[in-house]
Design an enzyme around this catalytic site. Structure first.
Site, PDB file in Angstrom:
ATOM      1  N   ILE A  21       0.875  -1.184   0.139  1.00 20.68           N
ATOM      2  CA  ILE A  21       0.088  -0.028   0.132  1.00 20.68           C
ATOM      3  C   ILE A  21       0.857   1.200  -0.126  1.00 20.68           C
ATOM      4  CG2 ILE A  21      -1.803   1.307   1.438  1.00 20.68           C
ATOM      5  CD1 ILE A  21      -2.749  -1.311   2.277  1.00 20.68           C
ATOM      6  N   ASP A  66      14.731   1.536  10.042  1.00 21.76           N
ATOM      7  CA  ASP A  66      13.770   0.609  10.845  1.00 21.76           C
ATOM      8  C   ASP A  66      13.091   1.700  12.046  1.00 21.76           C
ATOM      9  OD1 ASP A  66      12.660  -1.130  12.336  1.00 21.76           O
ATOM     10  OD2 ASP A  66      14.315  -2.380  13.112  1.00 21.76           O
ATOM     11  N   ASN A  93       2.255   4.623   7.375  1.00 21.94           N
ATOM     12  CA  ASN A  93       1.930   3.409   6.828  1.00 21.94           C
ATOM     13  C   ASN A  93       2.164   2.250   7.530  1.00 21.94           C
ATOM     14  OD1 ASN A  93       0.712   1.660   4.422  1.00 21.94           O
ATOM     15  ND2 ASN A  93       2.821   1.673   4.244  1.00 21.94           N
ATOM     16  N   SER A 147      -4.891   3.241   9.306  1.00 24.83           N
ATOM     17  CA  SER A 147      -5.732   2.237  10.015  1.00 24.83           C
ATOM     18  C   SER A 147      -5.991   0.975   9.559  1.00 24.83           C
ATOM     19  CB  SER A 147      -6.833   3.261  10.991  1.00 24.83           C
ATOM     20  OG  SER A 147      -7.576   2.344  11.621  1.00 24.83           O
ATOM     21  N   TYR A 161      -4.186  -6.764  16.772  1.00 30.51           N
ATOM     22  CA  TYR A 161      -4.039  -5.995  15.694  1.00 30.51           C
ATOM     23  C   TYR A 161      -5.421  -5.133  15.797  1.00 30.51           C
ATOM     24  CZ  TYR A 161      -4.013  -4.834  10.849  1.00 30.51           C
ATOM     25  OH  TYR A 161      -3.835  -4.220   9.505  1.00 30.51           O
ATOM     26  N   LYS A 165      -4.835  -1.047  16.109  1.00 28.43           N
ATOM     27  CA  LYS A 165      -5.481  -0.154  15.087  1.00 28.43           C
ATOM     28  C   LYS A 165      -6.578   0.988  15.529  1.00 28.43           C
ATOM     29  CE  LYS A 165      -2.997  -1.119  11.204  1.00 28.43           C
ATOM     30  NZ  LYS A 165      -2.046   0.019  10.676  1.00 28.43           N
ATOM     31  N   THR A 193      -9.491  -5.638   3.103  1.00 30.08           N
ATOM     32  CA  THR A 193      -8.392  -6.579   2.546  1.00 30.08           C
ATOM     33  C   THR A 193      -7.934  -6.105   0.972  1.00 30.08           C
ATOM     34  OG1 THR A 193      -9.832  -8.450   3.521  1.00 30.08           O
ATOM     35  CG2 THR A 193      -8.158  -8.916   1.850  1.00 30.08           C
TER      36      THR A 193
HETATM   37  N1  LIG Z   1      -2.888  -5.460   3.102  1.00 28.11           N
HETATM   38  C1  LIG Z   1      -4.025  -5.301   3.822  1.00 28.11           C
HETATM   39  O1  LIG Z   1      -5.283  -6.042   3.569  1.00 28.11           O
HETATM   40  C2  LIG Z   1      -4.417  -4.237   4.817  1.00 28.11           C
HETATM   41  C3  LIG Z   1      -5.714  -4.087   5.302  1.00 28.11           C
HETATM   42  C4  LIG Z   1      -5.906  -2.884   6.434  1.00 28.11           C
HETATM   43  C5  LIG Z   1      -4.782  -2.265   6.733  1.00 28.11           C
HETATM   44  N2  LIG Z   1      -3.476  -2.329   6.394  1.00 28.11           N
HETATM   45  C6  LIG Z   1      -2.429  -1.601   6.752  1.00 28.11           C
HETATM   46  O2  LIG Z   1      -1.799  -1.001   5.743  1.00 28.11           O
HETATM   47  C7  LIG Z   1      -0.476  -0.668   5.971  1.00 28.11           C
HETATM   48  C8  LIG Z   1       0.351  -1.245   4.916  1.00 28.11           C
HETATM   49  O3  LIG Z   1       0.149  -2.618   4.746  1.00 28.11           O
HETATM   50  P1  LIG Z   1       0.504  -3.537   3.238  1.00 28.11           P
HETATM   51  O4  LIG Z   1      -0.244  -4.746   3.326  1.00 28.11           O
HETATM   52  O5  LIG Z   1       1.142  -2.404   2.278  1.00 28.11           O
HETATM   53  O6  LIG Z   1       2.307  -4.128   4.315  1.00 28.11           O
HETATM   54  P2  LIG Z   1       3.200  -4.719   3.282  1.00 28.11           P
HETATM   55  O7  LIG Z   1       3.880  -5.575   4.238  1.00 28.11           O
HETATM   56  O8  LIG Z   1       3.148  -5.010   1.949  1.00 28.11           O
HETATM   57  O9  LIG Z   1       4.254  -3.353   3.332  1.00 28.11           O
HETATM   58  C9  LIG Z   1       4.826  -2.780   4.370  1.00 28.11           C
HETATM   59  C10 LIG Z   1       6.059  -1.991   4.023  1.00 28.11           C
HETATM   60  O10 LIG Z   1       6.620  -1.727   5.518  1.00 28.11           O
HETATM   61  C11 LIG Z   1       7.799  -1.900   5.491  1.00 28.11           C
HETATM   62  N3  LIG Z   1       8.010  -2.116   6.907  1.00 28.11           N
HETATM   63  C12 LIG Z   1       8.037  -3.134   7.969  1.00 28.11           C
HETATM   64  N4  LIG Z   1       8.429  -2.756   9.112  1.00 28.11           N
HETATM   65  C13 LIG Z   1       8.896  -1.678   8.955  1.00 28.11           C
HETATM   66  C14 LIG Z   1       9.664  -0.845  10.012  1.00 28.11           C
HETATM   67  N5  LIG Z   1       9.891  -1.132  11.062  1.00 28.11           N
HETATM   68  N6  LIG Z   1      10.358   0.266   9.421  1.00 28.11           N
HETATM   69  C15 LIG Z   1      10.354   0.767   8.078  1.00 28.11           C
HETATM   70  N7  LIG Z   1       9.494   0.068   7.251  1.00 28.11           N
HETATM   71  C16 LIG Z   1       8.828  -1.214   7.657  1.00 28.11           C
HETATM   72  C17 LIG Z   1       8.162  -3.389   4.931  1.00 28.11           C
HETATM   73  O11 LIG Z   1       9.498  -3.763   4.516  1.00 28.11           O
HETATM   74  C18 LIG Z   1       7.474  -3.145   3.734  1.00 28.11           C
HETATM   75  O12 LIG Z   1       7.845  -2.788   2.700  1.00 28.11           O
HETATM   76  C19 LIG Z   1      -0.060  -1.368   7.435  1.00 28.11           C
HETATM   77  O13 LIG Z   1      -0.330  -0.390   8.383  1.00 28.11           O
HETATM   78  C20 LIG Z   1      -1.505  -2.376   7.613  1.00 28.11           C
HETATM   79  O14 LIG Z   1      -1.605  -2.667   8.796  1.00 28.11           O
HETATM   80  C21 LIG Z   1      -3.419  -3.344   5.051  1.00 28.11           C
END
Ligand SMILES: NC(=O)c1ccc[n+]([C@@H]2O[C@H](COP(=O)([O-])OP(=O)(O)OC[C@H]3O[C@@H](n4cnc5c(N)ncnc54)[C@H](O)[C@@H]3O)[C@@H](O)[C@H]2O)c1
Length: 270
Positions: A21, A66, A93, A147, A161, A165, A193
């Site tokens: 995302i 990190d 994010n 969120s 989780y 959130k 999702t």
């Molecule tokens: N994918 C879904 O279905 C979904 C649904 C609801 C909410 N979200 C939220 O959206 C956000 C992004 O999710 P996503 O699915 O794209 O995740 P993802 O795992 O695909 O991408 C997350 C990115 O964050 C980086 N990352 C992780 N920990 C880190 C840290 N400590 N410091 C710096 N970078 C870090 C990872 O390397 C990765 O590139 C999250 O907050 C997640 O909770 C996702």
């Protein structure tokens, strides 16, 4: 007549934008003209996002950090300002499951809870603090916290989780109240999702199909839709909106049909 959104001249920071995302949010902010700071813990992924942005004629830089380390958050924000000269938009994010698997409430120990709260609530709060300090000096800025639709419809095995959130939703209200008088808007976006690489790997196909079937729009959310939403929320078109949770979940929160339970984690230590 047409209306266009133009973020030219603005500097935007997107945490965790080396994949999923965050990557699409970074790309869409750059498409709208912002100079984008791409943060990720994984250097190769951050650089890959920068390459995607520049291939489309956008401007971006990678700052690897990190964000679980508190001081690295302050360094990241300082680095963003050093690069761009200011900070107009910040999208917090980084989140997700902190490497943990979905687990029953009765099996989660303190370490599990702390990991989830750290990765989601604490990290978002500390990013917001560092960003707000810069924006208060400028007298303007927009912060968007990521969120989850999980906060509107609890699922089995996801209590920590969901609670972490949901705390981000409340944090967003509080930030909006305290920072509004300084010209800073703070909102949260809640993906439904979203089929990122990670989610695709984690979900059995029938679980995913059940989720999609339960949404009024009969679909999942795409990462680029969070990008479009962020471009809008960061813009002047949303200038009277603060302290809101904006869902991008294909209407999933309206659904009364539950997706089938995920299998319980056989090893609650993970
Ligand atoms: N994918 C879904 O279905 C979904 C649904 C609801 C909410 N979200 C939220 O959206 C956000 C992004 O999710 P996503 O699915 O794209 O995740 P993802 O795992 O695909 O991408 C997350 C990115 O964050 C980086 N990352 C992780 N920990 C880190 C840290 N400590 N410091 C710096 N970078 C870090 C990872 O390397 C990765 O590139 C999250 O907050 C997640 O909770 C996702």
């Amino acid at each position: 007549m047409s209306i266009a959104i133009d973020h030219s001249g603005k500097v935007a920071l997107v945490t965790g934008s080396g994949a999923g995302i965050g990557r699409e949010i970074a790309r869409w902010m750059a498409r709208a003209g912002a100079a984008v700071v791409v943060n990720d813990i994984r250097a190769g992924n951050a650089t890959a996002t920068v390459d995607l942005v520049t291939a489309e004629g956008g401007v971006a830089t990678a700052l690897v950090a990190d964000l679980r380390d508190d001081t690295s958050i302050d360094r990241l924000v300082a680095g963003a300002v050093e690069w761009g000269g200011r900070l107009d938009v910040a999208i917090n994010n980084v989140g997700m499951m902190a490497g943990r698997s979905p687990t029953r409430f009765i099996d989660m120990d303190g370490a599990y809870w702390r990991d989830l709260l750290d990765q989601n609530l604490v990290l978002t709060a500390l990013c917001g603090r560092a960003e707000a300090r810069v924006m208060m000096e400028q007298g303007s800025g927009v912060i968007i916290n990521v969120s989850s639709g999980e906060t509107t419809r609890p699922s089995p095995l996801m209590s920590s989780y969901g609670a972490a959130k949901a705390a981000i939703n409340h944090l967003t209200w509080s930030m909006a109240v305290e920072l509004g008088p300084h010209g800073i808007r703070v909102n949260a976006i809640a993906p439904g999702t979203t089929l990122t690489e990670q989610v695709e790997k984690a979900f059995p196909a029938d679980h995913y199909e059940a989720i999609v079937a339960a949404t009024p729009l009969r679909r999942e959310t795409s990462p680029s839709e969070l990008g479009r939403l962020s471009v809008y929320l960061a813009s002047d078109l949303a200038r009277c909106t603060t302290g809101q949770l904006i869902l991008a979940d294909a209407g999933a929160f309206l659904s009364r049909t539950r997706p089938p339970n995920l299998a319980p984690n056989p090893d609650p230590g993970k």
